[in-house]
Design a protein around this motif. Sequence first.
Motif, PDB file in Angstrom:
ATOM      1  N   VAL A  16      41.258  27.987 -34.582  1.00 41.99           N
ATOM      2  CA  VAL A  16      42.755  27.982 -34.210  1.00 41.99           C
ATOM      3  C   VAL A  16      43.195  26.058 -34.981  1.00 41.99           C
ATOM      4  CG1 VAL A  16      44.774  27.707 -32.930  1.00 41.99           C
ATOM      5  CG2 VAL A  16      42.863  29.525 -32.527  1.00 41.99           C
ATOM      6  N   GLN A  25      51.360  29.024 -34.270  1.00 40.46           N
ATOM      7  CA  GLN A  25      50.314  28.961 -33.128  1.00 40.46           C
ATOM      8  C   GLN A  25      49.317  29.926 -32.815  1.00 40.46           C
ATOM      9  OE1 GLN A  25      47.800  27.733 -34.711  1.00 40.46           O
ATOM     10  NE2 GLN A  25      47.898  25.598 -33.701  1.00 40.46           N
ATOM     11  N   ILE A  48      46.468  32.301 -33.004  1.00 39.64           N
ATOM     12  CA  ILE A  48      45.206  32.146 -32.364  1.00 39.64           C
ATOM     13  C   ILE A  48      45.440  34.232 -32.135  1.00 39.64           C
ATOM     14  CG2 ILE A  48      45.322  32.613 -29.525  1.00 39.64           C
ATOM     15  CD1 ILE A  48      47.240  30.165 -29.198  1.00 39.64           C
ATOM     16  N   PRO A  69      44.800  21.853 -30.974  1.00 40.58           N
ATOM     17  CA  PRO A  69      46.003  23.407 -30.643  1.00 40.58           C
ATOM     18  C   PRO A  69      47.376  22.747 -30.269  1.00 40.58           C
ATOM     19  CG  PRO A  69      45.105  23.754 -28.866  1.00 40.58           C
ATOM     20  CD  PRO A  69      43.844  22.673 -29.650  1.00 40.58           C
TER      21      PRO A  69
END
Lengths: 250, 236
Positions: free
Chosen positions: A85, A146, A150, A166
């Motif tokens: 990530v 984001q 994930i 992240p």
Amino acid sequence: MIRLANIRKSFGRHEVLKGIDLTVEKGEVVVILGPSGSGKTTLLRCVNFLERPDDGEITIGDLTVHCKRPGKQDVHRLRGKTAMVFQQYNLFRHKTALENVMEGLVVVRKVPKDEARRRSVELLEKVGLGDKLDAYPSQLSGGQQQRVGIARALAASPEVILFDEPTSALDPELVGEVLAVIRKIAKEGITMIVVTHEMGFAQDVASRVVFMDQGAVVEEGNPKELFRNPKEERTRQFLQRITPEAVYTI
Amino acid sequence: MKLDPAFIWTAFVELLSAVPTTLEITAVSVLCGFLIGAGTALARLYRVPVLRQLGSAYVTFIRGTPMLVHLLLVLFGLPMLIDSLAESLGWPLRSVSIPMIGFVYVAFSLTSGAYMSEVVRAGLLAVDRGQIEAAYAVGMTTPQALRRIVFPQAFAAALPNLSNSTIGMLHGSTLAFAASVVDVNAKAQIVASTNWKFFEAYIAAAVIFWGLTIAIERLTALLEKRHHAYNRGGVA
């Protein structure tokens, strides 16, 4: 289990990693802390060979890669066992949220499309984006992007997920939603290595905290231990500087 | 002398017979040029030894000399090369048996290849590094990452330049007359030579070229719309 042994990396004459040893047990959430330039992101990127280490050994499960002379196949297999990530999300810009998650399943793992779609939808629902399946990254907020990132990482069912800062690129008010998702999957027992500056998150999610400085591991331990009474002076300095609340609560 | 509108129409109809030649020259040079350009751009971007220097020399020479010169060099040089090669290897091939349009294809492909290499390079450079890293991170091989992630985005970024180059090659194809290949413009000259109504004939040719250019623009707009569905950014 993941074992990094004597990982070394230099950029030109600057030695970024000076022989790092780190073992992560299955199900552990290891948080790597350290000032910028300490080599934590480079270490993370070495694990899936986005950065090629100059020396050392990386073992994930039954696969050991010798970094000095890595075989192309080995690097490829290593990447198959990990997922990442990214700080800048790096979603595939020309693909929708759903396609981003499906891509690896269909192209790399050769999962039939219907099956891949079903699993991807499930994952996107899990990260709270069941209503954004057909949105392109440019139509999503940073926090939503984001969370797609994930979901994409989860899709591969990797042995370990690598989180590279992240939440660092996010608006402060979007940090929470991303951390909540990471917390949720941490509880499911997925092995994670997380580079972050979120101290609160590190304290209550990490099973172990590793503090790095100048390309070496200075100290590691369970988060309560390390945050309350760090053994090393350097760790103490760092923690004082980035958790200055104490100063104001007097 | 007075304008003869009726002859514009007559010329227009006659010129249509040369449109396929013009389109063939354009299509061949753009397609072959794109392949040459892609190879050159990749060699330069990935710093392949030898090929990279050759690529740079090729691009600077071609861009540094006019398209007509390329055609003339190929026209006079290639037959010599072919004949001496054929002779020393004992092939039954003679350069005179090759149709002139073959030389035009070769010359213009070389011309367009140099320009295309910059088009392709710009497209590839427009793709963020994080994209290929993400592709690697999900486990793709380099060919998979290039094909599925990098090229589609590079193509979208290169489209405006690509249409520019294509239009340039369409208009440049008029130079084929130097090799006695009759394209639309050459046909206009021929049609007019019987009655000296050059102006009318060239008006007809201009209209045809304009029409073909508009078609290319429309096609680009269509492709752009499809490939840019994801792209809501940029300053425009």
